[in-house]
Write a protein that holds these residues in place. Sequence first.
Motif, mmCIF file in Angstrom:
data_model
loop_
_atom_site.group_PDB
_atom_site.id
_atom_site.type_symbol
_atom_site.label_atom_id
_atom_site.label_comp_id
_atom_site.label_asym_id
_atom_site.label_seq_id
_atom_site.Cartn_x
_atom_site.Cartn_y
_atom_site.Cartn_z
ATOM 1 N N SER A 164 0.846 -1.194 0.000
ATOM 2 C CA SER A 164 0.000 0.000 0.000
ATOM 3 C C SER A 164 0.878 1.238 0.000
ATOM 4 O O SER A 164 2.074 1.177 0.309
ATOM 5 N N GLN A 179 -5.064 6.845 -1.392
ATOM 6 C CA GLN A 179 -4.424 5.620 -0.903
ATOM 7 C C GLN A 179 -4.439 4.567 -2.002
ATOM 8 O O GLN A 179 -5.472 4.335 -2.636
ATOM 9 N N LYS A 181 -4.084 0.685 -2.494
ATOM 10 C CA LYS A 181 -4.100 -0.576 -1.762
ATOM 11 C C LYS A 181 -4.741 -1.639 -2.635
ATOM 12 O O LYS A 181 -5.968 -1.764 -2.707
#
Length: 343
Positions: A164, A179, A181
């Motif tokens: 991540s 983000q 991920k």
Amino acid sequence: MDLVPPVSDYPSPTAARARMSVPGYDVMFGKLSRRGLFDDYFMQRGGIDTRFVLKAKEDPRLQLAATISTSGDMEAQFRWHRDLDIPHTFVDLTASASEPMLRLRSCAYYPKYGIGAFGTFPFLMTNRVRSEDYGVMGLRYGSKNLSIGASFLPFALSGEVPYSAWLVGRRGSLSAGVQYKPLSGSKHPVPFTDPMNWNCAISYGMGSDSPLSPSLNFALELVRNTQLVASFYRNHVVGCTEGNTEYDFISLTNSIDLGLELAKRLDRDKPPENANDLSFQIAACWKPNEHVLVKGKAGLSKSSFAMVLNHPIMTFLTFNVAVERDHKQGTGSYGFGFCFKDI
């Protein structure tokens, strides 16, 4: 700095002081405060939970916590942190008997430079099906207006990309971040171009210099390009009185927390059988004094109520009760919790 002691220091402050061991995106945008409002003390349904928190008087940096439940769950955690004022550099070891597991977690953070490293390594797992079951490590940099970092798998399988990465910026009362991920087990040849591997959020907070726990916060988050989550959090202090001036503590006499979360699926595919296209929940928490806490939350499918009492004389003892009503099934459940601290 004024420190406001809660009714009990479990479980929210435990999560707050370990926040450097997780990606910054997961605790920004008021998520830490909302998580405590919607989750704390609602977990004792259907049994009795007992928690012991022991601290060494000779060295208060050491702590041993154990939880025993009538449902058969048993967990113990030993923790050491380097500094009493800044406990973000720590090592803890967690053992669980319900699902045999031993987990080592460590974090080293240097506030002067804003850099840190963290890692989580599970042991004694009988079924390791994912690469993250062998451990996750990460690096971070943080300042008042910026948080950036990445985590990776030290024992990654061939062809796997970083676990991540995140970037969060702040300008005044406005915060925004992204983000990366990837989905577990994803075999996408170019995972960075797949919108399902990205989350993004924006929030507006007021009343606090910390983006972790603002007094008022409104946030929007797009999760994996399939779900839009709108949330609101408000903390209102009605009155306070000065307490132990040696440590600059303020004792709350009356405060109210309010929170709301609304999630809407955006993808046109039919949701799974047990998944809802729309979810909604609202919660409120009232602390009339330092010994009593009352909170409740209501949603489309379930509603819960909890009360926490901290004994005014035996301050080491905290008692809580939780009740839940399942509107779809027409059933209810309840549970009790006891916490013995610094005995």
